[in-house]
Design a protein around this motif. Structure first.
Motif, PDB file in Angstrom:
ATOM      1  N   VAL A 260      -1.788  10.242   3.122  1.00  0.00           N
ATOM      2  CA  VAL A 260      -2.109   8.816   2.044  1.00  0.00           C
ATOM      3  C   VAL A 260      -3.394   8.091   2.667  1.00  0.00           C
ATOM      4  O   VAL A 260      -3.544   8.012   3.750  1.00  0.00           O
ATOM      5  CB  VAL A 260      -0.950   7.955   2.130  1.00  0.00           C
TER       6      VAL A 260
ATOM      7  N   ALA B 103       4.049   5.747  -1.685  1.00  0.00           N
ATOM      8  CA  ALA B 103       2.843   6.614  -1.835  1.00  0.00           C
ATOM      9  C   ALA B 103       3.198   8.268  -1.382  1.00  0.00           C
ATOM     10  O   ALA B 103       3.807   8.268  -0.369  1.00  0.00           O
ATOM     11  CB  ALA B 103       1.710   6.018  -1.031  1.00  0.00           C
TER      12      ALA B 103
ATOM     13  N   GLU C  46      -1.972  10.632  -2.604  1.00  0.00           N
ATOM     14  CA  GLU C  46      -2.330   9.455  -3.266  1.00  0.00           C
ATOM     15  C   GLU C  46      -3.387   8.424  -2.344  1.00  0.00           C
ATOM     16  O   GLU C  46      -3.568   8.532  -1.108  1.00  0.00           O
ATOM     17  CB  GLU C  46      -1.112   8.578  -3.467  1.00  0.00           C
TER      18      GLU C  46
ATOM     19  N   GLN D 132      -2.223   3.772  -5.656  1.00  0.00           N
ATOM     20  CA  GLN D 132      -1.150   2.367  -5.624  1.00  0.00           C
ATOM     21  C   GLN D 132      -2.185   1.320  -5.227  1.00  0.00           C
ATOM     22  O   GLN D 132      -2.955   1.100  -4.372  1.00  0.00           O
ATOM     23  CB  GLN D 132      -0.421   2.782  -4.600  1.00  0.00           C
TER      24      GLN D 132
END
Length: 264
Positions: A136, A229, A233, A165
């Motif tokens: 992430v 997440a 992402e 996000q």
């Protein structure tokens, strides 16, 4: 240098028209030996006596700095290939063109300008990659204190086909958040809202049909994003708001985000 004019600080200026006039003021006071660097897309007359130097992505605008066949060009001559820029995004391509216009119009050597554009790696708090954790990416865009800046950030990640996000919120400055609906709907898996404007922003973004999570604080937003997440992402702090409800300035907000991420 006038890159663009987007609605901002309307809580201070009252109307967008008053904000535009305040921007014009700097140019109106320029003398004839000064230079005003303007986007070719800027339709407004700004006033003042300065010599105009223009830049634009369209190759046929008659600008001093243009973009054609992936090359930034100064008065028709190749300056730098787009792939050589040290920072990503279409907005940074325009920023680079503006920087080239400023320096070349003042007589800086083109080789020095070229090297500067190649090696500039960005600034803290503006699409700054803080860390990658378990696949992430955590990105600090605390400098995005208005809707237009957050829109640019979201479109940058849309070009990379990334899911986001998004951490959003703060002091709203009487902005309209509806222009973010399309971008939020396209790439955001959730919006985590912080600060005093959370309810107002959630209502404006409701048509995006994306989960709106009232995190209240940045610490809770980071904790929730860490749980949600998935690898690949991006957790993006791009608040679209001023920080003054919870922080002394956007730098303090960004530093807090960086510290929280580093502790993950």
């Amino acid at each position: 240098v006038l890159l663009n004019i987007e609605p901002d600080h309307l809580d201070r200026h009252g109307t967008f028209e008053a904000y535009v006039e305040a921007k014009r003021g700097a140019f109106k006071r320029q003398p004839p030996d000064a230079i005003a660097v303007l986007s070719a897309d800027e339709p407004r007359e700004i006033g003042g006596a300065a010599r105009r130097v223009r830049f634009g992505l369209a190759p046929d605008t008659g600008s001093d700095v243009t973009y054609r066949s992936q090359w930034i060009r100064w008065r028709g001559e190749r300056l730098l290939h787009a792939d050589e820029l040290g920072v990503p995004g279409a907005h940074n391509l325009e920023n680079a063109m503006a920087a080239a216009a400023v320096t070349l119009a003042r007589g800086v050597d083109p080789d020095a300008v070229r090297e500067g554009l190649r090696t500039f790696a960005g600034v803290p708090h503006r699409l700054e990659l803080v860390a990658e954790r378990d696949g992430v990416a955590w990105v600090n865009d605390s400098k995005a204190t208005n809707v237009a800046s957050t829109g640019v950030a979201l479109r940058t990640f849309a070009l990379r086909d990334a899911r986001v996000q998004l951490i959003l919120g703060g002091r709203t400055k009487a902005q309209d958040f509806s222009p973010l609906v399309e971008d939020v709907a396209a790439i955001c898996d959730a919006v985590r809202l912080i600060g005093e404007g959370a309810g107002e922003i959630a209502a404006a973004l409701a048509p995006a049909e994306v989960p709106m999570i009232f995190a209240e604080t940045l610490e809770r937003a980071v904790t929730g994003a860490r749980t949600a997440a998935r690898p690949g992402e991006v957790v993006l702090l791009s608040p679209a708001c001023a920080s003054f409800d919870q922080y002394p300035d956007f730098e303090a907000r960004g530093e807090h985000f960086r510290a929280l991420v580093e502790r993950l």
